[in-house]
Design a protein around this motif. Structure first.
Motif, PDB file in Angstrom:
ATOM      1  N   THR A 119       8.268   5.669   3.458  1.00  0.00           N
ATOM      2  CA  THR A 119       8.387   5.331   4.935  1.00  0.00           C
ATOM      3  C   THR A 119       8.532   3.622   5.201  1.00  0.00           C
ATOM      4  N   HIS A 120       9.189   3.481   6.374  1.00  0.00           N
ATOM      5  CA  HIS A 120       9.264   2.009   6.575  1.00  0.00           C
ATOM      6  C   HIS A 120       8.235   1.695   7.530  1.00  0.00           C
ATOM      7  N   ASP A 121       7.468   2.741   7.952  1.00  0.00           N
ATOM      8  CA  ASP A 121       6.411   2.605   9.116  1.00  0.00           C
ATOM      9  C   ASP A 121       5.266   2.233   8.680  1.00  0.00           C
ATOM     10  N   GLN A 122       4.717   1.118   8.626  1.00  0.00           N
ATOM     11  CA  GLN A 122       3.341   0.663   8.294  1.00  0.00           C
ATOM     12  C   GLN A 122       2.275   1.549   8.618  1.00  0.00           C
ATOM     13  N   VAL A 123       2.331   1.964  10.021  1.00  0.00           N
ATOM     14  CA  VAL A 123       1.430   2.730  10.732  1.00  0.00           C
ATOM     15  C   VAL A 123       1.117   4.117   9.702  1.00  0.00           C
ATOM     16  N   GLU A 124       2.223   4.719   9.408  1.00  0.00           N
ATOM     17  CA  GLU A 124       2.139   5.695   8.682  1.00  0.00           C
ATOM     18  C   GLU A 124       1.485   5.752   7.309  1.00  0.00           C
ATOM     19  N   ALA A 125       2.044   4.418   6.605  1.00  0.00           N
ATOM     20  CA  ALA A 125       1.431   4.080   5.630  1.00  0.00           C
ATOM     21  C   ALA A 125      -0.097   3.782   5.478  1.00  0.00           C
ATOM     22  N   MET A 126      -0.339   2.996   6.402  1.00  0.00           N
ATOM     23  CA  MET A 126      -1.996   2.761   6.672  1.00  0.00           C
ATOM     24  C   MET A 126      -2.825   4.102   6.752  1.00  0.00           C
ATOM     25  N   THR A 127      -2.307   4.802   7.827  1.00  0.00           N
ATOM     26  CA  THR A 127      -2.888   5.904   7.994  1.00  0.00           C
ATOM     27  C   THR A 127      -2.968   7.020   7.013  1.00  0.00           C
ATOM     28  N   MET A 128      -1.960   7.284   6.119  1.00  0.00           N
ATOM     29  CA  MET A 128      -1.955   8.491   5.492  1.00  0.00           C
ATOM     30  C   MET A 128      -2.263   8.339   4.025  1.00  0.00           C
ATOM     31  N   ALA A 129      -2.166   6.979   3.666  1.00  0.00           N
ATOM     32  CA  ALA A 129      -2.205   6.913   2.247  1.00  0.00           C
ATOM     33  C   ALA A 129      -3.415   6.787   1.355  1.00  0.00           C
ATOM     34  N   ASP A 130      -3.701   7.019   0.346  1.00  0.00           N
ATOM     35  CA  ASP A 130      -4.674   6.769  -0.634  1.00  0.00           C
ATOM     36  C   ASP A 130      -4.476   5.476  -1.168  1.00  0.00           C
ATOM     37  N   GLN A 131      -3.247   5.513  -1.691  1.00  0.00           N
ATOM     38  CA  GLN A 131      -2.452   4.243  -2.374  1.00  0.00           C
ATOM     39  C   GLN A 131      -1.248   3.973  -1.767  1.00  0.00           C
ATOM     40  N   ILE A 132      -1.170   2.521  -1.290  1.00  0.00           N
ATOM     41  CA  ILE A 132       0.253   2.078  -0.774  1.00  0.00           C
ATOM     42  C   ILE A 132       0.766   1.101  -1.785  1.00  0.00           C
ATOM     43  N   VAL A 133       2.256   1.368  -1.910  1.00  0.00           N
ATOM     44  CA  VAL A 133       2.850   0.696  -2.827  1.00  0.00           C
ATOM     45  C   VAL A 133       3.926  -0.066  -1.824  1.00  0.00           C
ATOM     46  N   VAL A 134       3.577  -1.168  -1.870  1.00  0.00           N
ATOM     47  CA  VAL A 134       4.711  -2.097  -0.990  1.00  0.00           C
ATOM     48  C   VAL A 134       5.749  -2.779  -1.853  1.00  0.00           C
ATOM     49  N   LEU A 135       6.902  -2.525  -1.501  1.00  0.00           N
ATOM     50  CA  LEU A 135       8.039  -2.824  -2.307  1.00  0.00           C
ATOM     51  C   LEU A 135       9.123  -3.759  -1.557  1.00  0.00           C
ATOM     52  N   ARG A 136       9.724  -4.520  -2.313  1.00  0.00           N
ATOM     53  CA  ARG A 136      10.761  -5.551  -1.785  1.00  0.00           C
ATOM     54  C   ARG A 136      11.675  -6.038  -2.639  1.00  0.00           C
ATOM     55  N   GLY A 137      12.810  -5.785  -2.485  1.00  0.00           N
ATOM     56  CA  GLY A 137      13.868  -6.336  -3.435  1.00  0.00           C
ATOM     57  C   GLY A 137      13.860  -5.357  -4.747  1.00  0.00           C
ATOM     58  N   GLY A 138      13.505  -4.231  -4.775  1.00  0.00           N
ATOM     59  CA  GLY A 138      13.196  -3.544  -5.970  1.00  0.00           C
ATOM     60  C   GLY A 138      12.063  -3.937  -6.860  1.00  0.00           C
ATOM     61  N   LYS A 139      11.113  -4.709  -6.219  1.00  0.00           N
ATOM     62  CA  LYS A 139       9.846  -4.796  -7.099  1.00  0.00           C
ATOM     63  C   LYS A 139       8.680  -4.383  -6.045  1.00  0.00           C
ATOM     64  N   VAL A 140       7.400  -4.233  -6.959  1.00  0.00           N
ATOM     65  CA  VAL A 140       6.356  -3.776  -6.299  1.00  0.00           C
ATOM     66  C   VAL A 140       5.704  -5.128  -6.155  1.00  0.00           C
ATOM     67  N   MET A 141       5.320  -5.434  -4.507  1.00  0.00           N
ATOM     68  CA  MET A 141       4.790  -6.593  -4.222  1.00  0.00           C
ATOM     69  C   MET A 141       3.305  -6.358  -4.250  1.00  0.00           C
ATOM     70  N   GLN A 142       2.716  -5.119  -4.209  1.00  0.00           N
ATOM     71  CA  GLN A 142       1.383  -4.846  -4.411  1.00  0.00           C
ATOM     72  C   GLN A 142       1.046  -3.600  -4.289  1.00  0.00           C
ATOM     73  N   ALA A 143       0.256  -2.845  -5.068  1.00  0.00           N
ATOM     74  CA  ALA A 143      -0.176  -1.477  -4.911  1.00  0.00           C
ATOM     75  C   ALA A 143      -1.631  -1.326  -4.881  1.00  0.00           C
ATOM     76  N   GLY A 144      -2.225  -0.699  -3.867  1.00  0.00           N
ATOM     77  CA  GLY A 144      -3.590  -0.653  -3.587  1.00  0.00           C
ATOM     78  C   GLY A 144      -4.012   0.341  -2.739  1.00  0.00           C
ATOM     79  N   SER A 145      -5.384   0.415  -2.298  1.00  0.00           N
ATOM     80  CA  SER A 145      -5.828   1.216  -1.015  1.00  0.00           C
ATOM     81  C   SER A 145      -5.172   0.460   0.095  1.00  0.00           C
ATOM     82  N   PRO A 146      -5.116   1.301   1.168  1.00  0.00           N
ATOM     83  CA  PRO A 146      -4.663   0.655   2.589  1.00  0.00           C
ATOM     84  C   PRO A 146      -5.461  -0.620   2.923  1.00  0.00           C
ATOM     85  N   LEU A 147      -7.018  -0.469   2.804  1.00  0.00           N
ATOM     86  CA  LEU A 147      -7.677  -1.784   3.502  1.00  0.00           C
ATOM     87  C   LEU A 147      -7.620  -2.610   2.294  1.00  0.00           C
TER      88      LEU A 147
END
Lengths: 358, 315
Positions: A192-220
């Motif tokens: 998704t590109h919707d951060q609300v969906e990401a925060m509300t649904m995920a056990d783990q969020i992987v934030v991507l930018r330019g084909g790289k992982v910026m950070q992976a972890g739990s929403p909080l």
């Protein structure tokens, strides 16, 4: 038994153009992982690589410990829900659900059983005889999900499945997908590109930018301890405020000429320029605990009922700030308010945008 | 009311009352009819008028030289009771339609699917493959075809290199019609372009979903491509069948206008031409023309009636 997915230095190139750049990722069994990022960050490409719809240019994709780079999409035990739903318009809902099972050679009775079970789960039993064109967006979405669950796959992939729905239906389907995950317990990856969906649904969020992982972890974890300025700014609505500060002596920073006591060692030499990040909901107004930041003039007030959003122009700096206050306030445009913060809520980023932990 | 209507209304009010809806319509929309005039003249003088005249002539014994005498349905009765060439022409034309249309469409679809896979020089290939459709019905190509399939033609020369002695394709009644079928199939460009446009309308994610379901290429073709392409297939079937019923030039050139050998290339339109301009039986030829119109209309109506069983529209 849910499935593990590992990405080891996974790359994707189109000619000389690198789209995915060496991604390492562990997805735990049964986890609901959300790939999130701005348009063009490579999240859908990465999902399609896992699905087997795009080839992998470099690195290894492992599913349950087995290398899957060259395994056909159909043999990876994956089902995917597409953004456009990809329902076959010439087939009834029943035929759409049964297509994969027929292809796999299931007997008619079992197909009927599975389709009826999936339809009951998703409350689409009444529509089984209809063609997709006779369904609403939400009903089509359920059919698309139904088509993926009838095959009982090991892994579910969702490619921005809610982006074609209106806001109300999106919230409803968000809840339903989360409940579905809880009930099935399968490993799911959701783009998704919707951060609300990401925060509300995920056990783990992987934030991507330019084909790289910026950070992976739990929403909080990502919300409270962003690894860099991009993640800090991407997650949270309204987005985090940023302001340039300079490290001063004695565990403080200066914002314009205003001194802020950080109360924790920044391990950065005095005189160095940093970026201060503070979330809108961590700024208060008027009297109260924390440090006074200075005065600001209110440019705009947004009354949301449950909260009030102020857009203010501080007198101590040039950057406008956004402030979210809980509840309802009587502020008006043009009012001058005193801002205050708790230094513990402040985030600091170096010149390259990396978070500086105290 | 728009400003234009107001001005027009004002003009109408100022002019004397005209009688009849036609005069009023011409008065109100004169400029429009003026622009339509070339088409209207062409339609009434070159299409509708001659068609109606030919309908009348089909009930006469008109021979171009004397005044037509009304003979009732005699021409139509003769066709089905006393004209062996009519039956031969019908048989040849039906065989030609039944062979050339499916083969041409299958070939066009196959090439369109190859081109749809994505090629760098796609526009160039498209133009090259379309070229025969532009040239195919011309006299020059028919003459070329005659040379290719003659006893000492290129095809037999080619066969000779592998030790096969080919027959005289165009002068052997067992093969002559099939050379015309091959010529028709060679003109696959027009339906191919339409197929290609149709294939490009099928969303890629349909195939992706099917491949995740484990569907083979064959199953994807049968269960996704063909049904989703069915409106385009239907269009091509109707158009190409009508074209095939109307085919004339290749048979005329290759058989030298005779429809031979032994009526093996006697297309319906060629027979009609012979009756009209070789034997000057214009009344009978007009009746033949109207029978062809009816055959095509029946086929087209039948095609439309079957659409609910096999044509899938998305809206």
């Amino acid at each position: 038994m849910a499935t593990t997915i590992q990405l080891n230095s996974v790359e994707k190139r189109y000619g000389a153009h690198d789209v995915i750049r060496g991604i390492d990722l562990d997805i735990k069994p049964g986890a609901f992982t959300v790939f999130v990022g701005p348009s063009g960050c490579g999240k859908s490409t990465l999902l399609r690589m896992i699905a087997g719809l795009e080839s992998i240019s470099g690195g290894d994709l492992m599913i349950d410990g087995a290398r899957m780079n060259d395994v056909a999409a159909a043999r990876r035990g994956i089902a995917m829900v597409f953004q456009s739903y990809a329902l076959y318009p010439h087939m009834s809902v029943y035929k759409n659900l049964a297509f994969g099972l027929e292809t796999a050679g299931y007997k008619r009775k079992e197909i009927q059983q599975r389709v009826n079970d999936a339809a009951a789960t998703l409350q689409i039993t009444d529509y089984l005889h209809r063609k997709p064109k006779a369904l609403s967006g939400g009903q089509r979405q359920r059919v698309a999900i139904g088509r993926s669950i009838v095959r009982d796959p090991k892994i579910f992939l969702f490619d921005e499945p809610l982006s074609n729905l209106d806001a109300e239906l999106r919230v409803q389907m968000r809840v339903e997908i989360t409940k579905l995950h809880e009930r099935l317990g399968n490993t799911m990856i959701y783009v998704t590109h919707d951060q609300v969906e990401a925060m509300t649904m995920a056990d783990q969020i992987v934030v991507l930018r330019g084909g790289k992982v910026m950070q992976a972890g739990s929403p909080l974890e990502l919300y409270n301890e962003p690894a860099n300025q991009f993640v800090a700014g991407f997650l949270g609505s309204p987005k985090m405020n940023f302001a340039p500060v300079r490290v001063a002596d004695g565990g403080a920073v200066t914002l314009d000429r205003h001194r802020i006591e950080v109360n924790r060692p920044l391990q950065v030499a005095p005189g160095e320029d940093l970026t201060l990040g503070i979330r809108p909901e961590h700024i208060g107004i008027g009297e109260g605990p924390g440090q006074t930041l200075g005065e600001a003039q209110v440019d705009l007030v947004e009354h949301l009922g449950g909260s009030t959003v102020l857009h203010v122009r501080p007198q101590f700096g040039h950057e406008p700030l956004t402030v979210v206050l809980p509840g309802q306030h009587t502020c008006r445009t043009g009012d001058v308010v005193t801002l205050r913060i708790d230094p513990a809520d402040c985030h600091f980023f170096d010149g390259e945008g990396r978070a500086i932990r105290g | 009311m728009s400003a234009y209507d107001a001005i027009e209304g004002g003009k109408s009010a100022a002019r004397p009352e005209t009688s009849g809806w036609l005069a009023r319509a011409i008065h109100r929309n004169g400029a429009g009819y003026l622009f339509l005039a070339p088409w209207l003249i062409g339609f009434f003088c070159l299409t509708l008028g001659p068609a109606l005249v030919s309908l009348y002539l089909s009930f006469t014994d008109f021979d171009l030289l004397t005044s037509p005498e009304f003979v009732g349905a005699q021409n139509y009765v003769r066709m089905v009771t006393a004209d062996a060439k009519f039956a031969a022409a019908i048989r040849v034309t039906l065989v030609y339609v039944a062979l050339s249309v499916p083969l041409k469409l299958a070939f066009a679809l196959a090439i369109a699917m190859v081109l749809n896979r994505g090629m760098r020089a796609l526009p160039a290939y498209r133009a090259i493959f379309y070229l025969p459709s532009l040239l195919g019905t011309s006299v020059a190509i028919a003459v070329l075809w005659r040379q290719l399939f003659a006893a000492d033609g290129f095809v037999n020369s080619l066969l000779a290199t592998v030790g096969i002695e080919g027959p005289s394709w165009i002068s052997n009644p067992n093969y002559s019609l099939y050379t015309l079928v091959v010529l028709s199939v060679w003109q696959f460009g027009s339906p191919m372009i339409i197929f290609l446009a149709g294939l490009r309308q099928i969303p890629a994610d349909m195939y992706e979903a099917a491949s995740l379901d484990g569907a083979s290429s064959r199953r994807q073709f049968l269960r996704i491509t063909l049904p989703l392409l069915s409106p385009v297939i239907f269009f091509n079937v109707v158009i190409q069948t009508i074209e095939a019923f109307k085919a004339f030039t290749p048979a005329f050139i290759i058989s030298g206008g005779s429809g031979g050998p032994i009526n093996s290339t006697l297309f319906y339109t060629l027979y009609l031409y012979q009756e009209a301009f070789s034997y000057f039986r214009m009344g009978y030829a007009s009746a033949l023309a109207w029978v062809l119109v009816i055959i095509i209309a029946i086929f087209t109506a039948f095609s439309f009636l079957t659409t609910k069983y096999w044509v899938h529209y998305d809206d």
